[in-house]
Write a protein that holds these residues in place. Sequence first.
Motif, PDB file in Angstrom:
ATOM      1  N   ALA A 222       6.799  -3.028 -10.254  1.00  0.00           N
ATOM      2  CA  ALA A 222       5.736  -2.035 -10.361  1.00  0.00           C
ATOM      3  C   ALA A 222       6.146  -0.936 -11.339  1.00  0.00           C
ATOM      4  N   GLU A 223       5.305  -0.681 -12.310  1.00  0.00           N
ATOM      5  CA  GLU A 223       5.597   0.373 -13.276  1.00  0.00           C
ATOM      6  C   GLU A 223       5.487   1.747 -12.629  1.00  0.00           C
ATOM      7  N   ARG A 224       4.481   1.940 -11.787  1.00  0.00           N
ATOM      8  CA  ARG A 224       4.217   3.244 -11.182  1.00  0.00           C
ATOM      9  C   ARG A 224       4.080   3.124  -9.671  1.00  0.00           C
ATOM     10  N   THR A 225       4.259   4.233  -8.984  1.00  0.00           N
ATOM     11  CA  THR A 225       4.161   4.277  -7.533  1.00  0.00           C
ATOM     12  C   THR A 225       2.696   4.384  -7.108  1.00  0.00           C
ATOM     13  N   LEU A 226       2.310   3.554  -6.133  1.00  0.00           N
ATOM     14  CA  LEU A 226       0.930   3.484  -5.671  1.00  0.00           C
ATOM     15  C   LEU A 226       0.844   3.874  -4.197  1.00  0.00           C
ATOM     16  N   GLY A 227      -0.290   4.478  -3.824  1.00  0.00           N
ATOM     17  CA  GLY A 227      -0.554   4.799  -2.428  1.00  0.00           C
ATOM     18  C   GLY A 227      -1.897   4.225  -2.014  1.00  0.00           C
ATOM     19  N   ASN A 228      -1.999   3.821  -0.745  1.00  0.00           N
ATOM     20  CA  ASN A 228      -3.277   3.256  -0.299  1.00  0.00           C
ATOM     21  C   ASN A 228      -4.199   4.359   0.227  1.00  0.00           C
ATOM     22  N   PRO A 229      -5.492   4.067   0.392  1.00  0.00           N
ATOM     23  CA  PRO A 229      -6.434   5.087   0.863  1.00  0.00           C
ATOM     24  C   PRO A 229      -6.061   5.664   2.230  1.00  0.00           C
ATOM     25  N   ALA A 230      -5.466   4.858   3.103  1.00  0.00           N
ATOM     26  CA  ALA A 230      -5.078   5.369   4.421  1.00  0.00           C
ATOM     27  C   ALA A 230      -4.049   6.481   4.295  1.00  0.00           C
ATOM     28  N   LEU A 231      -3.128   6.358   3.359  1.00  0.00           N
ATOM     29  CA  LEU A 231      -2.139   7.417   3.141  1.00  0.00           C
ATOM     30  C   LEU A 231      -2.799   8.655   2.551  1.00  0.00           C
ATOM     31  N   ARG A 232      -3.702   8.449   1.624  1.00  0.00           N
ATOM     32  CA  ARG A 232      -4.380   9.610   1.019  1.00  0.00           C
ATOM     33  C   ARG A 232      -5.175  10.383   2.067  1.00  0.00           C
ATOM     34  N   ARG A 233      -5.854   9.652   2.961  1.00  0.00           N
ATOM     35  CA  ARG A 233      -6.613  10.336   4.016  1.00  0.00           C
ATOM     36  C   ARG A 233      -5.683  11.102   4.946  1.00  0.00           C
ATOM     37  N   ALA A 234      -4.542  10.508   5.278  1.00  0.00           N
ATOM     38  CA  ALA A 234      -3.604  11.171   6.174  1.00  0.00           C
ATOM     39  C   ALA A 234      -3.016  12.427   5.533  1.00  0.00           C
ATOM     40  N   THR A 278       6.471  13.686  -7.381  1.00  0.00           N
ATOM     41  CA  THR A 278       6.125  12.335  -7.804  1.00  0.00           C
ATOM     42  C   THR A 278       4.621  12.190  -7.930  1.00  0.00           C
ATOM     43  N   ASP A 279       4.156  11.701  -9.072  1.00  0.00           N
ATOM     44  CA  ASP A 279       2.748  11.383  -9.244  1.00  0.00           C
ATOM     45  C   ASP A 279       2.483  10.009  -8.657  1.00  0.00           C
ATOM     46  N   VAL A 280       1.620   9.946  -7.655  1.00  0.00           N
ATOM     47  CA  VAL A 280       1.274   8.693  -6.997  1.00  0.00           C
ATOM     48  C   VAL A 280      -0.172   8.352  -7.345  1.00  0.00           C
ATOM     49  N   THR A 281      -0.420   7.097  -7.709  1.00  0.00           N
ATOM     50  CA  THR A 281      -1.778   6.640  -7.982  1.00  0.00           C
ATOM     51  C   THR A 281      -2.367   6.073  -6.698  1.00  0.00           C
ATOM     52  N   PHE A 282      -3.399   6.737  -6.188  1.00  0.00           N
ATOM     53  CA  PHE A 282      -4.064   6.314  -4.963  1.00  0.00           C
ATOM     54  C   PHE A 282      -5.306   5.506  -5.321  1.00  0.00           C
TER      55      PHE A 282
END
Length: 330
Positions: A222-234, A278-282
């Motif tokens: 993975a080039e960049r760190t990703l987050g799922n919608p459940a994490l963004r909501r939390a 850290t910039d995370v792409t959600f």
Amino acid sequence: MNPRIQNVEIFSAGGSQPQRRSNQAGFPRWLWLSVFAMRGLCAQEQAEPLAEPAHAIPTTHDHAGRIVAPVRVNGQGPFRFVVDTGATHSVLSLDLAHKLLLQPDKTANTSVTLSGVTGSTRAAVVTVQSLQVGDLLLEQRRVPVLDAVFAGADGVLGADGLQDMRLTVDFRNDSITIEKSTLRAAPRYFFAIPFDIKFGSLLVANAKVGGVRVKAIIDTGAERTLGNPALRRALRVGLDPHRRPASTDVEGVTADLQSGDMIQAPTIAIGGVKINQTDVTFGDLHVFKVWDYERRPALLVGMDVLGVLDVLVIDYARQELQLRPAGAGR
């Protein structure tokens, strides 16, 4: 923005023949390949060639790192393979298959489904007699072929065959070692972080993001760190209507593009390591559906974070990450 890793505690602890692995048991019809890139980033990052350093390419201010292994295929090479701990199987580029005069396998299933970060695609399959790097030797393997591989590499080295191996990536000294694990503990100045193995090859560690418990998937493809919608909501991040997050596109091994919002995450804590800024792409990405991480907070930790370490060790036999942050012990 580059992540910053803090040391909050230090854990102290005190040439063999290649391991032969055959593939006579058969070949799955469905494979996972996690290599992906981000669109909408700076032009320098997209255009930079796969040149120096040669193997352990660190993360810099405007460039996510990579790990490249020198792999011999059918005794020829070495060729440059991106190391992808999130991939179930290794993959060849179409150019390399042509160079080695490999023809699609017509004796069994002639194609296989590759599922990636943004979608799935069908890929032709060829048979290789041997694939070797370090102590790892894979023999008689049916390997998918892709038109192109991330960063112009010759292929992808997946997790097949690594079950009892130790992968050491030294970003400071530009080296990568794949050897049979001796189950040795983490050296001085290293953090030891246990992980579970899911779906046969996926490395999953327990972590926290801003106090929220998450499953952290360690993915060198993975080039960049990703987050799922459940994490963004939390976390309740990126909700200010007056400050809209930057939008970006995620491009995987297929032609599919999926969009996401790039947001600076709260502190990420994995074991004894804290990662700041850290910039995370959600986004609601295909990857989280494939791995059944849609409903619970999950984070895919990519090379933008892993590449700022001095040394990254993945000991599959111990099921342990051993990390040395930059500057530790100096």
